[in-house]
Design a protein around this motif. Structure first.
Motif, PDB file in Angstrom:
ATOM      1  N   GLU A  25       0.809  -1.215   0.000  1.00  0.00           N
ATOM      2  CA  GLU A  25       0.000   0.000   0.000  1.00  0.00           C
ATOM      3  C   GLU A  25       0.845   1.268   0.000  1.00  0.00           C
ATOM      4  N   GLN A  49      -8.791  12.949  -0.964  1.00  0.00           N
ATOM      5  CA  GLN A  49     -10.115  12.452  -0.606  1.00  0.00           C
ATOM      6  C   GLN A  49     -11.205  13.461  -0.956  1.00  0.00           C
ATOM      7  N   ASP A  91     -14.391   8.485  -2.303  1.00  0.00           N
ATOM      8  CA  ASP A  91     -14.295   7.076  -1.918  1.00  0.00           C
ATOM      9  C   ASP A  91     -12.849   6.618  -1.762  1.00  0.00           C
ATOM     10  N   SER A 143      -9.153   5.884  -0.023  1.00  0.00           N
ATOM     11  CA  SER A 143      -8.809   5.228   1.236  1.00  0.00           C
ATOM     12  C   SER A 143      -7.930   6.146   2.080  1.00  0.00           C
ATOM     13  N   ASN A 194      -4.130   2.141   3.716  1.00  0.00           N
ATOM     14  CA  ASN A 194      -5.117   2.462   2.675  1.00  0.00           C
ATOM     15  C   ASN A 194      -6.447   1.746   2.901  1.00  0.00           C
ATOM     16  N   MET A 195      -7.059   2.039   4.038  1.00  0.00           N
ATOM     17  CA  MET A 195      -8.325   1.385   4.375  1.00  0.00           C
ATOM     18  C   MET A 195      -9.502   2.287   4.017  1.00  0.00           C
ATOM     19  N   HIS A 196     -10.507   1.662   3.444  1.00  0.00           N
ATOM     20  CA  HIS A 196     -11.719   2.403   3.100  1.00  0.00           C
ATOM     21  C   HIS A 196     -12.624   2.552   4.322  1.00  0.00           C
ATOM     22  N   ARG A 197     -13.496   3.523   4.248  1.00  0.00           N
ATOM     23  CA  ARG A 197     -14.361   3.853   5.377  1.00  0.00           C
ATOM     24  C   ARG A 197     -15.209   2.663   5.827  1.00  0.00           C
ATOM     25  N   TRP A 225     -12.685   6.892  11.275  1.00  0.00           N
ATOM     26  CA  TRP A 225     -11.930   6.665  10.030  1.00  0.00           C
ATOM     27  C   TRP A 225     -11.106   7.887   9.653  1.00  0.00           C
TER      28      TRP A 225
END
Length: 228
Positions: free
Chosen positions: A101, A115, A120, A122, A127-130, A146
């Protein structure tokens, strides 16, 4: 030249200017001469200035908390080992995902600017999505948000570890794929749990998924070194 000499020179200049102005004024009748001849004053011997020690050069202080200025996932080996142990996942896998990542700058300002253009996108070094973060935090760190991920790499690592833990629980018991458990979990992290289960049953990997797996293999050795 010492400071005293600068004072003497300044005094001589002042007296000279005063004398010049005084000579231009009308003179009064001369008075009786009185012998007031004074003894010449000896010039003071200048005292050499004592050598001064140079002030030590102050080294610039490192910016506190600016971990992203020289970002390398290996710098977080301690946090990776700790979170992986808590979540019951392979620390080498977790570190390899951080390397996978690491394809964009993780400066908090950059991430937030990106963002705003791509809602959408991350967040954080993993790199984590909501949606994945909100699902993972339940019952673990429910009070965290988040939006904190760009500023808190420790939280990002913790969330990634528990997300891998949850993915492992969703792997099918019977798998026909030749992919290892860690490879499947990495693909689940990248492509989602549904695709991970399909890959476990032998579904064909697309080009993007294969590229992610290839990067995992490239980063695997150094990830093991980092957490050893």
């Amino acid at each position: 030249m010492g400071k005293r000499w600068w004072v003497v020179i300044a005094g001589v200049l002042v007296v000279g200017v005063w004398s010049a102005r005084h000579n231009d004024e009308p003179k009064a009748a001369p008075e009786a001469a009185v012998s007031t001849k004074a003894k010449p004053t000896p010039k003071p011997t200048p005292t050499p200035a004592a050598p001064t020690k140079p002030s030590p050069t102050k080294q610039p202080e490192k910016s506190v908390g600016n971990w992203y200025d020289d970002y390398d996932p290996a710098h977080f080996a301690v946090q990776v080992r700790k979170s992986a142990k808590q979540a019951g996942v392979n620390p080498q896998l977790l570190m390899a995902i951080l390397y996978n990542e690491d394809y964009k700058p993780h400066t908090p300002e950059f991430e937030r600017s990106w963002q705003r253009m791509k809602p959408d996108a991350s967040f954080g070094i993993a790199n984590m999505h909501r949606a994945a973060f909100n699902e993972t935090k339940r019952g673990r760190f429910a009070n965290r948000q988040w939006e904190e991920l760009p500023d808190h790499p420790d939280l990002a690592i913790q969330a990634a570890a528990w997300h891998l833990h949850d993915l492992a629980n969703r792997l099918p018991a019977n798998r026909s794929s030749k992919l290892t458990k860690d490879e499947l979990l990495a693909l689940g992290y990248n492509a989602g749990a549904g695709n991970m289960r399909a890959f476990a049953r032998g579904a064909h990997l697309g080009s993007q998924v294969q590229s992610y797996l290839d990067r995992l293999h490239t980063n695997w050795s150094k990830s093991g070194t980092a957490v050893s």
